[in-house]
Design a protein around this motif. Sequence first.
Motif, mmCIF file in Angstrom:
data_model
loop_
_atom_site.group_PDB
_atom_site.id
_atom_site.type_symbol
_atom_site.label_atom_id
_atom_site.label_comp_id
_atom_site.label_asym_id
_atom_site.label_seq_id
_atom_site.Cartn_x
_atom_site.Cartn_y
_atom_site.Cartn_z
ATOM 1 N N PHE A 62 -3.376 -4.376 0.868
ATOM 2 C CA PHE A 62 -3.523 -5.148 -0.372
ATOM 3 C C PHE A 62 -2.328 -6.039 -0.678
ATOM 4 O O PHE A 62 -2.456 -7.006 -1.427
ATOM 5 N N VAL A 63 -1.153 -5.707 -0.134
ATOM 6 C CA VAL A 63 0.038 -6.536 -0.330
ATOM 7 C C VAL A 63 0.815 -6.624 0.983
ATOM 8 O O VAL A 63 0.613 -5.822 1.900
ATOM 9 N N THR A 64 1.692 -7.608 1.029
ATOM 10 C CA THR A 64 2.650 -7.710 2.126
ATOM 11 C C THR A 64 4.042 -7.756 1.522
ATOM 12 O O THR A 64 4.220 -8.145 0.362
ATOM 13 N N LEU A 97 10.252 -9.776 -1.139
ATOM 14 C CA LEU A 97 9.160 -10.382 -1.893
ATOM 15 C C LEU A 97 7.874 -9.611 -1.613
ATOM 16 O O LEU A 97 7.582 -9.269 -0.465
ATOM 17 N N VAL A 98 7.118 -9.376 -2.664
ATOM 18 C CA VAL A 98 5.821 -8.701 -2.544
ATOM 19 C C VAL A 98 4.756 -9.731 -2.903
ATOM 20 O O VAL A 98 4.869 -10.423 -3.914
ATOM 21 N N ALA A 99 3.733 -9.833 -2.059
ATOM 22 C CA ALA A 99 2.645 -10.791 -2.290
ATOM 23 C C ALA A 99 1.315 -10.110 -2.000
ATOM 24 O O ALA A 99 1.230 -9.208 -1.167
ATOM 25 N N THR A 100 0.272 -10.569 -2.679
ATOM 26 C CA THR A 100 -1.059 -10.028 -2.409
ATOM 27 C C THR A 100 -1.604 -10.629 -1.122
ATOM 28 O O THR A 100 -1.266 -11.740 -0.740
ATOM 29 N N THR A 101 -2.458 -9.876 -0.478
ATOM 30 C CA THR A 101 -3.169 -10.353 0.706
ATOM 31 C C THR A 101 -4.557 -10.821 0.269
ATOM 32 O O THR A 101 -4.924 -10.703 -0.903
ATOM 33 N N GLU A 102 -5.315 -11.288 1.204
ATOM 34 C CA GLU A 102 -6.700 -11.675 0.911
ATOM 35 C C GLU A 102 -7.483 -10.470 0.375
ATOM 36 O O GLU A 102 -8.243 -10.590 -0.589
ATOM 37 N N ALA A 114 -9.146 -9.968 -3.355
ATOM 38 C CA ALA A 114 -10.555 -9.597 -3.514
ATOM 39 C C ALA A 114 -10.735 -8.462 -4.525
ATOM 40 O O ALA A 114 -11.816 -8.294 -5.083
ATOM 41 N N LEU A 115 -9.667 -7.702 -4.782
ATOM 42 C CA LEU A 115 -9.741 -6.612 -5.756
ATOM 43 C C LEU A 115 -9.757 -7.110 -7.198
ATOM 44 O O LEU A 115 -10.172 -6.387 -8.100
ATOM 45 N N ARG A 116 -9.289 -8.329 -7.402
ATOM 46 C CA ARG A 116 -9.110 -8.833 -8.767
ATOM 47 C C ARG A 116 -10.359 -8.705 -9.646
ATOM 48 O O ARG A 116 -10.289 -8.127 -10.734
#
Length: 157
Positions: free
Chosen positions: A93-95, A107-112, A116-118
């Motif tokens: 869910f994150v990288t 840095l923490v970022a969402t993945t695709e 999609a969880l949003r």
Amino acid sequence: MTRTPTGATRGDVDARQDADSGQISHAIARVARAHRVTAGQLLRRMGLYAGQELLMMRLWETGPQGQSGLIKELDLDASTVTRMVQRLEQNGFVTRCPDPKDRRAVLVATTEAGEALRPEVGKMWQELEERTLAGVDEEDRDHLARLLAAIERNLTV
């Protein structure tokens, strides 16, 4: 409804007596726990644990963010956020990557998959709201919101 000689209802008197003996604080603790347990059950359908959705919501609002910023914004200790991010990363869910502006920071970022969880998280919060307030009319909901805001102010000063 039974009224006392002063015009207060029996429930009003009982509530005041409960408040005097700490019962309101106990009730708040019980409700908070039940709310968290229910949220956790709903979140598990998506592969999330309670609290992880708050981190994800923050990332959805701000975009990639330093892990130290998440710690401050979520008001959690560093080890809790680190474990949370590690689990979210393991689930795809994150990288995490070094911050190009500060190689020491992460840095923490969402993945695709995280993006999609949003909508699912939004639906989960709506379902939780409906369960929480089932049978409570609009006037009482407004009153409850005001009371909870006052309690929050009292506890965060």
